[in-house]
Every structure is written in C-alpha cells, then in structure tokens.
Scaffold this motif. Structure first.
Motif, PDB file in Angstrom:
ATOM      1  N   GLN A 187      -1.862   5.046   3.072  1.00  0.00           N
ATOM      2  CA  GLN A 187      -2.734   4.424   2.198  1.00  0.00           C
ATOM      3  C   GLN A 187      -4.113   5.049   2.242  1.00  0.00           C
ATOM      4  OE1 GLN A 187      -1.951   1.576  -0.281  1.00  0.00           O
ATOM      5  NE2 GLN A 187       0.315   1.987  -0.430  1.00  0.00           N
ATOM      6  N   ALA A 188      -4.869   5.939   1.656  1.00  0.00           N
ATOM      7  CA  ALA A 188      -5.355   6.203   2.306  1.00  0.00           C
ATOM      8  C   ALA A 188      -6.991   4.830   1.850  1.00  0.00           C
ATOM      9  CB  ALA A 188      -6.440   7.315   1.562  1.00  0.00           C
ATOM     10  N   ASN A 189      -7.811   5.043   2.821  1.00  0.00           N
ATOM     11  CA  ASN A 189      -8.922   4.012   2.890  1.00  0.00           C
ATOM     12  C   ASN A 189      -8.364   2.823   3.375  1.00  0.00           C
ATOM     13  OD1 ASN A 189     -10.453   6.105   2.094  1.00  0.00           O
ATOM     14  ND2 ASN A 189     -10.335   6.345  -0.088  1.00  0.00           N
ATOM     15  N   GLU A 211      -5.577  15.199   4.243  1.00  0.00           N
ATOM     16  CA  GLU A 211      -6.068  15.566   3.042  1.00  0.00           C
ATOM     17  C   GLU A 211      -7.668  15.240   2.666  1.00  0.00           C
ATOM     18  OE1 GLU A 211      -4.534  16.560  -0.540  1.00  0.00           O
ATOM     19  OE2 GLU A 211      -5.738  17.923  -1.215  1.00  0.00           O
ATOM     20  N   PRO A 212      -8.583  15.792   3.303  1.00  0.00           N
ATOM     21  CA  PRO A 212      -9.037  14.715   3.054  1.00  0.00           C
ATOM     22  C   PRO A 212     -10.118  13.964   1.405  1.00  0.00           C
ATOM     23  CG  PRO A 212     -10.315  16.679   4.349  1.00  0.00           C
ATOM     24  CD  PRO A 212      -8.888  16.418   4.101  1.00  0.00           C
ATOM     25  N   ILE A 213      -9.868  15.047   0.712  1.00  0.00           N
ATOM     26  CA  ILE A 213     -10.124  15.350  -0.009  1.00  0.00           C
ATOM     27  C   ILE A 213      -8.590  15.569  -1.440  1.00  0.00           C
ATOM     28  CG2 ILE A 213     -11.803  15.509  -2.815  1.00  0.00           C
ATOM     29  CD1 ILE A 213     -13.924  16.365  -0.882  1.00  0.00           C
ATOM     30  N   MET A 214      -8.325  14.738  -2.273  1.00  0.00           N
ATOM     31  CA  MET A 214      -6.890  15.210  -2.553  1.00  0.00           C
ATOM     32  C   MET A 214      -6.739  15.884  -4.123  1.00  0.00           C
ATOM     33  SD  MET A 214      -4.259  11.930  -1.260  1.00  0.00           S
ATOM     34  CE  MET A 214      -4.934  10.770  -0.421  1.00  0.00           C
ATOM     35  N   GLY A 215      -6.859  17.211  -3.499  1.00  0.00           N
ATOM     36  CA  GLY A 215      -6.746  18.049  -4.749  1.00  0.00           C
ATOM     37  C   GLY A 215      -6.084  17.799  -6.237  1.00  0.00           C
ATOM     38  N   ASN A 216      -4.325  17.379  -4.909  1.00  0.00           N
ATOM     39  CA  ASN A 216      -3.907  17.213  -6.045  1.00  0.00           C
ATOM     40  C   ASN A 216      -3.552  15.388  -6.802  1.00  0.00           C
ATOM     41  OD1 ASN A 216      -3.231  19.451  -5.339  1.00  0.00           O
ATOM     42  ND2 ASN A 216      -1.148  20.004  -5.285  1.00  0.00           N
ATOM     43  N   CYS A 217      -4.262  14.622  -6.421  1.00  0.00           N
ATOM     44  CA  CYS A 217      -4.505  13.916  -7.349  1.00  0.00           C
ATOM     45  C   CYS A 217      -5.243  13.319  -7.184  1.00  0.00           C
ATOM     46  CB  CYS A 217      -3.574  12.644  -5.627  1.00  0.00           C
ATOM     47  SG  CYS A 217      -2.974  11.623  -5.979  1.00  0.00           S
ATOM     48  N   GLY A 219      -8.031  13.493  -6.910  1.00  0.00           N
ATOM     49  CA  GLY A 219      -9.572  13.943  -6.343  1.00  0.00           C
ATOM     50  C   GLY A 219      -9.816  13.125  -5.106  1.00  0.00           C
ATOM     51  N   ILE A 220      -9.320  11.957  -5.162  1.00  0.00           N
ATOM     52  CA  ILE A 220      -9.104  10.944  -4.077  1.00  0.00           C
ATOM     53  C   ILE A 220      -9.764  11.133  -2.930  1.00  0.00           C
ATOM     54  CG2 ILE A 220      -8.077   8.578  -3.163  1.00  0.00           C
ATOM     55  CD1 ILE A 220      -5.862   8.934  -5.349  1.00  0.00           C
ATOM     56  N   ALA A 221     -10.809  10.851  -2.878  1.00  0.00           N
ATOM     57  CA  ALA A 221     -11.365  11.188  -1.109  1.00  0.00           C
ATOM     58  C   ALA A 221     -11.181   9.729  -0.247  1.00  0.00           C
ATOM     59  CB  ALA A 221     -12.545  11.520  -1.254  1.00  0.00           C
ATOM     60  N   VAL A 354     -14.507  11.984  -9.879  1.00  0.00           N
ATOM     61  CA  VAL A 354     -14.879  12.056  -8.705  1.00  0.00           C
ATOM     62  C   VAL A 354     -15.197  13.281  -7.868  1.00  0.00           C
ATOM     63  CG1 VAL A 354     -13.054  10.246  -7.821  1.00  0.00           C
ATOM     64  CG2 VAL A 354     -12.694  12.730  -8.178  1.00  0.00           C
ATOM     65  N   GLY A 355     -15.486  13.473  -6.523  1.00  0.00           N
ATOM     66  CA  GLY A 355     -16.315  14.312  -5.844  1.00  0.00           C
ATOM     67  C   GLY A 355     -17.618  14.072  -5.008  1.00  0.00           C
TER      68      GLY A 355
END
Ligand SMILES: Cc1ncc(COP(=O)(O)O)c(C=O)c1O
Length: 358
Positions: A187-189, A211-217, A219-221, A354-355
């Motif tokens: 899990q990220a982070n 994938e550092p910024i999850m575009g399909n999820c 935008g979780i970064a 997010v962004g």
C-alpha cells in the motif's frame, strides 16, 4: 439543454458490426447510446459528430498536454513525415530527442524508445529482471502500468485488508494465474509494510514498480518521504527502482516526479506528454542497466522511433522545457480547483482535492 447524440448513436450502431463494443479501446465505450465519436479536437475542446462541444479535461488520458492539434507540434510532425516513416535503420533525431530527455531528467542517462506506455514498462520490467537475475517485483496497490499481464491486478474493495498484502484479482480474463506469484503488492505510503516485504522476499525481488501519482486511483500520490524510503530500500536490497512516469513525466515538473520529489529512479518510463499525442514512449535510466539492452536483453519493434513521432517529440519537449507551458498548466489547475471548490462550498458539499500544486 439535453445533449443530442443522434449521429454518435448511429455511428455506434454501424461501428459495433465491425468493432467489439463499437470502439478501438474498451475504455472509450460509454454505453450503447452514450458512446461519443469525435469529429475534431482543438486546444482544450472536442467536437463530436453531432457538433456538441466539450471542454475536455481528460485530454486523451493525458497526451494532449499542449491541447489538441497544437500548430507547432503538428508542423514539426509534418517535417518528420518527410524523413519517411520507419526504416530497418536508425535516424538522427533519436539522439536529439534522447539528449533532451537526459537534460530534463538527469536519471535518464540512456534512452530507448517504444510506442506505448505499456511497451515501455514491459521492457523496463524485463530489463530489471535481467539486470538482477531475479523474477519477482513489488507493485503499489492501485497503480496502473498498462495492459500487460504482469501489471493487470486489482484489489476488490470488499476484500481490502488494512494490514498485510492485499488480496488481488486479475483485471481481465485470460491472465494466467501463474503470473501472480511474481508480484508483491504494497500500500502506498506504508514504509513499514514496504520494508517487511523487502525483508521477507530478499534476494528474489528484481524491481519495485511505482506509479508515483496514481492516475487511475483517485490521484493518490506517494509522499516524498515514502519515495525516499523506497529509494533507500532498493539500494539496500539491490532492487531496481522503476518509477513509471507515463502520466507524470514532463508534466508535474520538467523532470517529472523525480524532480518534484528529488528522488532519482534506476529506470523510468514516459509516454503521454512526450509528443502531444503522437505515439512514442520512453524507457530510460542508469547507464549500467540500460547498456544491457542488446547485450542479452531483447528490445525493439517495427514501429519504434517513427520519424513523425520523433519530430513531434522533439518539438513538444522543447516547448515543455523552454517555455512557461508547465507553469501555465499548473496555474490553470489551481484556478480550476479554486473555482470548483467555490461551487461545491456554496452548496455545502464536502470535498477535497489531490494534486501536486496545493
Ligand atoms: C502510469 C502509467 N503507466 C503505463 C500506462 C500505459 O500506457 P499506454 O496506455 O500508452 O500503454 C499508463 C496509461 O494510462 C499509465 O498511466
């Protein structure tokens, strides 16, 4: 006013007789009477067959970073056409584009081209496996890396586990379950879980794919600290860190997430923003790893480094590097977010964004 889709609907009826779902990519199918066929795209707007005009926030899932049909990039592409297409030989622009990429992304010491993001990530995973002599890889839960078997796993929300490795399922029929055993999901982070995974599978893991910024999820970064921990753990355990910048590359900063977070990958992949929509992708990275290409590791393809795409990439990257395009995009994003926030707040609707620009 209700949107009229008469012509798009008629087109769908015709298209479905020859194309599964009536489209060329599953994601473009929005339903029998809602699938839209485009007449043209210009700038940030798309016009469909019925002359409905849309402000297109998707921009083709990202490639049209300068807007559709950017005159400068299209003029360059026409010049590229004059070179002649693809050959069973190389062309000069491969070097100039590679040099630009290396300048913008210092970790991109050497560069290889492909046509799609999927192809670039596939090649990166193969290269990491060859370099380390190992087969397994770590992948962030929710990350998207394209439509190839090794990357096509998802976590059903009802099975979501707060601790431990999540239960994952193939994202499509036709994916051999035997492939599953090579992938370890984190899990990220959650740096502790990541360290546990490295420790438990030490000596087996070739690559960590992020994938550092999850575009399909949503935008979780990944947080900068987490990326730095991943970097340190990869160094400690001899694992290749592959940062998949297909969406973030040449977008969140000139040097992508790696510049934004100050973390260098061993390998990184790019596509989308590289050529404003002309098909080209990039696998780049550390010289000692990349030099294995052609020295034991297969890579190539009939359409690789097409002269039209290369010329478009040369101009698109020049614009992203030398003009204030990215700063303007970031300021549009900030304004858009503020505007949306004002609309939602006025109606008492809780929301968050997010962004990479707050
Ligand atoms: C991070 C990431 N990697 C890989 C891909 C796959 O790229 P393509 O659709 O060009 O094959 C995508 C596409 O959205 C992506 O966002």
């Amino acid at each position: 006013m209700a949107r009229n889709l008469t012509k798009s609907n008629a087109q769908w009826q015709r298209a479905v007789t020859k194309l599964p779902l009536g489209v060329a990519s599953n994601f473009r199918y929005w339903g029998e009477d809602r699938t839209i066929y485009v007449k043209e795209g210009r700038g940030g707007r798309v016009t469909d067959l019925d002359d409905n005009v849309y402000v297109d926030y998707r921009l083709g899932y990202g490639p049209a970073i300068l807007g559709y049909a950017d005159a400068r990039v299209d003029a360059a592409a026409r010049k590229g056409r004059e070179v002649g297409g693809v050959f069973a030989l190389s062309t000069e622009r491969e070097f100039t584009v590679a040099a630009r990429i290396s300048k913008m992304v210092p970790a991109a010491e050497l560069v290889r081209f492909s046509n799609s993001g999927t192809e670039a990530v596939m090649a990166g995973l193969r290269l990491a496996r060859a370099f380390t002599g190992r087969d397994d890889y770590i992948i962030l839960e929710g990350g998207y890396h394209g439509l190839f078997d090794a990357a096509m796993w998802y976590t059903p929300m009802e099975k979501w586990a707060e601790v431990g490795e999540p239960e994952v399922k193939p994202y499509s029929e036709g994916i051999p379950l035997g492939v599953r055993g090579f992938a370890h999901f984190v899990q990220a982070n959650d740096a502790n879980q990541l360290e546990d995974t490295f420790r438990r599978h030490a000596g087996k893991i070739a690559c960590m794919l992020i994938e550092p910024i999850m575009g399909n999820c949503l935008g979780i970064a990944a947080e900068a600290d987490y990326l730095r921990t991943a970097r340190a753990l990869c160094d400690k355990y001899g694992v290749v860190l592959l940062i998949d910048e297909v969406k973030t590359g040449f977008r969140v900063a000139r040097g992508g997430v790696q510049e934004l977070y100050g973390v260098n990958a061993d390998l990184c992949t790019f596509a989308k923003a590289v050529a404003n929509g002309y098909p080209i992708s990039v696998l780049a990275g550390r010289e000692d790893i990349m030099r294995k290409l052609g020295r034991g590791v297969a890579h190539g393809g009939t359409y690789t480094a097409h002269s039209v795409s290369l010329a478009a990439a040369e101009e698109c990257l020049r614009i992203l590097d030398e003009t204030d395009a990215l700063e303007r995009i970031a300021s549009y994003g900030t304004r858009l977010r503020k505007g949306m926030s004002a609309v939602l707040s006025a109606r008492g609707i809780p929301h968050s964004f997010v962004g990479h620009h707050r």
